[in-house]
Design an enzyme around this catalytic site. Structure first.
Site, mmCIF file in Angstrom:
data_model
loop_
_atom_site.group_PDB
_atom_site.id
_atom_site.type_symbol
_atom_site.label_atom_id
_atom_site.label_comp_id
_atom_site.label_asym_id
_atom_site.label_seq_id
_atom_site.Cartn_x
_atom_site.Cartn_y
_atom_site.Cartn_z
ATOM 1 N N ASP A 13 0.703 -1.388 -0.092
ATOM 2 C CA ASP A 13 0.058 -0.074 0.048
ATOM 3 C C ASP A 13 0.845 1.245 -0.009
ATOM 4 O O ASP A 13 0.359 2.486 0.793
ATOM 5 C CB ASP A 13 -1.026 0.173 1.145
ATOM 6 C CG ASP A 13 -1.738 -1.229 1.272
ATOM 7 O OD1 ASP A 13 -2.295 -1.405 0.296
ATOM 8 O OD2 ASP A 13 -1.702 -1.591 2.531
ATOM 9 N N HIS A 41 -4.505 -1.731 -5.717
ATOM 10 C CA HIS A 41 -4.080 -0.802 -6.223
ATOM 11 C C HIS A 41 -4.980 0.441 -6.353
ATOM 12 O O HIS A 41 -6.099 -0.012 -7.180
ATOM 13 C CB HIS A 41 -3.379 -0.724 -7.451
ATOM 14 C CG HIS A 41 -2.042 -1.546 -7.517
ATOM 15 N ND1 HIS A 41 -1.188 -1.490 -6.646
ATOM 16 C CD2 HIS A 41 -1.397 -2.644 -8.274
ATOM 17 C CE1 HIS A 41 0.102 -2.220 -6.909
ATOM 18 N NE2 HIS A 41 -0.358 -2.724 -7.870
HETATM 19 P P1 GDP Z 1 -0.669 0.522 -3.588
HETATM 20 O O1 GDP Z 1 -1.505 -0.744 -3.664
HETATM 21 O O2 GDP Z 1 0.795 0.436 -3.301
HETATM 22 O O3 GDP Z 1 -0.969 1.061 -5.012
HETATM 23 O O4 GDP Z 1 -1.395 1.420 -2.541
HETATM 24 P P2 GDP Z 1 -2.834 1.680 -2.268
HETATM 25 O O5 GDP Z 1 -3.789 1.437 -3.158
HETATM 26 O O6 GDP Z 1 -3.065 1.745 -1.019
HETATM 27 O O7 GDP Z 1 -2.627 3.475 -2.786
HETATM 28 C C1 GDP Z 1 -2.231 4.512 -2.034
HETATM 29 C C2 GDP Z 1 -3.527 5.273 -1.700
HETATM 30 O O8 GDP Z 1 -3.164 6.663 -1.492
HETATM 31 C C3 GDP Z 1 -4.642 5.609 -3.136
HETATM 32 O O9 GDP Z 1 -5.793 5.708 -2.521
HETATM 33 C C4 GDP Z 1 -3.778 6.626 -3.947
HETATM 34 O O10 GDP Z 1 -4.943 7.491 -4.705
HETATM 35 C C5 GDP Z 1 -3.593 7.425 -2.704
HETATM 36 N N1 GDP Z 1 -2.236 8.285 -2.989
HETATM 37 C C6 GDP Z 1 -1.301 7.932 -3.811
HETATM 38 N N2 GDP Z 1 -0.165 8.768 -3.856
HETATM 39 C C7 GDP Z 1 -0.508 9.853 -3.024
HETATM 40 C C8 GDP Z 1 -0.104 11.017 -2.537
HETATM 41 O O11 GDP Z 1 1.102 11.373 -3.061
HETATM 42 N N3 GDP Z 1 -0.791 11.789 -1.740
HETATM 43 C C9 GDP Z 1 -1.997 11.441 -1.357
HETATM 44 N N4 GDP Z 1 -2.607 12.317 -0.617
HETATM 45 N N5 GDP Z 1 -2.812 10.338 -1.678
HETATM 46 C C10 GDP Z 1 -1.947 9.365 -2.543
#
Ligand code: GDP
Length: 426
Positions: A13, A41
């Site tokens: 995540d 994701h």
């Molecule tokens: P993944 O499985 O590694 O892609 O992680 P997640 O699905 O948990 O994604 C991370 C969450 O944080 C998602 O809701 C993204 O839209 C959000 N997100 C990603 N990068 C950023 C950022 O730089 N700032 C903020 N505020 N949200 C982010």
């Protein structure tokens, strides 16, 4: 020509989906090489907000070929549902932009059932499985008790093979767990519905990758979860059941001889951890609630509140070395803007000694975090696009990560949108 892997440095995540979504414009092919639909994701783009579980994040980019490699847990049912959800929102998913490896073993309906039965049996000693059948699937893969996607081409032969496996699995379901047996009719129905649905996407993806490599096309490998969840090198047994490391990418993608030139390790500006297991720097109480709210830290698949903590430099350094990261992407830096002073876990205390080495998994429970506070920046940074324009404290925060991990930070994400990114040349 560069082939790149985008991998998680911590517990998953980290925002890999968002980074892959950003980077796909420079690549021709995006490959998922391990894991299944047990994580998600989240990608935000002009078509909306999407939680992808199995599909590669390149699926939104016209012209990009997306591959599900042989290393993934291919769940035809979940995959088909995901394809339909995307199609309903106007995202085309066709055999042209999605290719499934004929060597991808199938996650079968009883794997999810067995996962749930085992978690229920474990009760308070459970591992925190998402009950997507991943652990039983990978166990059965190694026992050779499943079939490969390419076998869908011969339905009669496939049915006969699966009936043999079903008889074996029913012994476990009924005698070990006292559950209902799965019937041959249920299996046939499932195959007719989901096996047939995904069949047009199945092909020899190794050949596609080989051709692409020869032709100088660029390949992006997309990992699920993070280094600390790797089956062999993570926080066993609270790991996932596959290898989340960049080193596995060519094997799980379909072309073992391919060289990955660049490994981008994704690090979140603070820590989160889903499910059970040791999480040394975990925050509790109000401090944790505030961070969880600020970062909207709830599971993409399950909606479960994530456990949160400060940036953990011990775990991060370990993750960077496991991944062999050549560069880092720090995500969600904007989330920390509300803090006057920011806690950072710099070391662990183990056996009364301060250490910067990540402990052997069975000893993690005994480790305590050493926390240092660094200055916050006290302003909104979500509109910043150049490193020089970040407040000094934010720049120092990034430099602290680079120094601790001994790896340059090439990207800083300051918001979920595609354009909310700071790129740094090194
Ligand atoms: P993944 O499985 O590694 O892609 O992680 P997640 O699905 O948990 O994604 C991370 C969450 O944080 C998602 O809701 C993204 O839209 C959000 N997100 C990603 N990068 C950023 C950022 O730089 N700032 C903020 N505020 N949200 C982010």
């Amino acid at each position: 020509m560069k082939h790149t892997a985008v991998v998680g440095i911590n517990w998953g995540d980290e925002g890999k989906g968002r980074m892959v979504d950003l980077l796909t414009e420079d690549y021709d092919i995006v490959v998922r090489y391990q894991g299944g639909g047990n994580a998600g994701h989240t990608v935000v783009n002009e078509k909306g907000k999407f939680a992808l579980h199995l599909l590669p994040s390149g699926i939104f980019r016209p012209g990009v070929v997306n591959i599900l490699g042989n290393g993934v847990a291919l769940d035809p049912e979940n995959l088909w549902n995901e394809i339909e959800t995307l199609r309903e929102k106007g995202v085309p998913v066709t055999p042209e932009n999605l290719k499934i490896s004929d060597r991808a073993p199938l996650l079968l309906p009883w794997h999810r059932q067995q996962d749930a039965l085992e978690e229920a049996r474990l009760a308070d000693k459970k591992y925190g499985s998402t009950k997507q059948g991943i652990a039983p699937f990978y166990s059965d893969k190694y026992q050779k008790k499943t079939v490969m996607a390419g076998e869908l081409a011969d339905p009669e032969k496939l049915r006969a093979r699966l009936r043999g496996i079903l008889a074996w699995k029913n012994l476990t379901l009924t005698r070990v767990y006292g559950a209902e047996a799965v019937t041959e009719e249920e299996l046939d129905e499932w195959l007719a519905r989901y096996g047939e649905a995904i069949r047009p996407f199945v092909c020899d993806t190794g050949e596609i990758l080989r051709e692409a490599d020869r032709a100088g096309r660029r390949i992006l490998f997309e990992a699920q979860l993070g280094a600390l969840r790797d089956l062999d090198y993570g926080i066993f047994p609270y790991t996932t059941s596959s290898n989340t490391l960049a080193a596995y990418a060519p094997v799980g993608a379909g072309l073992p001889s391919l060289r990955v030139d660049e490994v981008i390790g994704v690090v979140k500006a603070y820590s989160t951890c889903v499910g059970e297991g040791p999480f040394t720097a975990e925050m509790n109480g109000e401090e944790a609630d505030r961070l969880r709210e600020a970062g909207v830290e709830y599971g993409a698949k399950t909606g479960r509140p994530r456990r949160v903590g400060p940036l953990d430099l011990v775990a991060t350094r370990y993750g960077v070395s496991l991944q062999g990261a050549t560069g880092l992407a720090v995500t969600k830096l904007d989330v920390l803007s509300y803090m006057d002073r920011i806690p950072v876990c710099t070391h662990y205390l183990l056996d009364g000694e301060k250490t910067d080495r990540f402990p052997f998994p069975a000893r993690l429970e005994e480790a305590a975090p050493v926390i240092r506070y660094v200055d916050g920046w006290g302003c909104d940074i979500s509109g910043v696009r150049r490193f020089e324009d970040l407040p000094q404290a934010a720049r120092e925060y990034i430099e602290m990560i680079e120094q601790a991990a001994d790896c340059p930070v090439g990207y800083i994400s300051v918001g979920p949108e595609r354009e909310s990114i700071i790129r740094r040349a090194h």
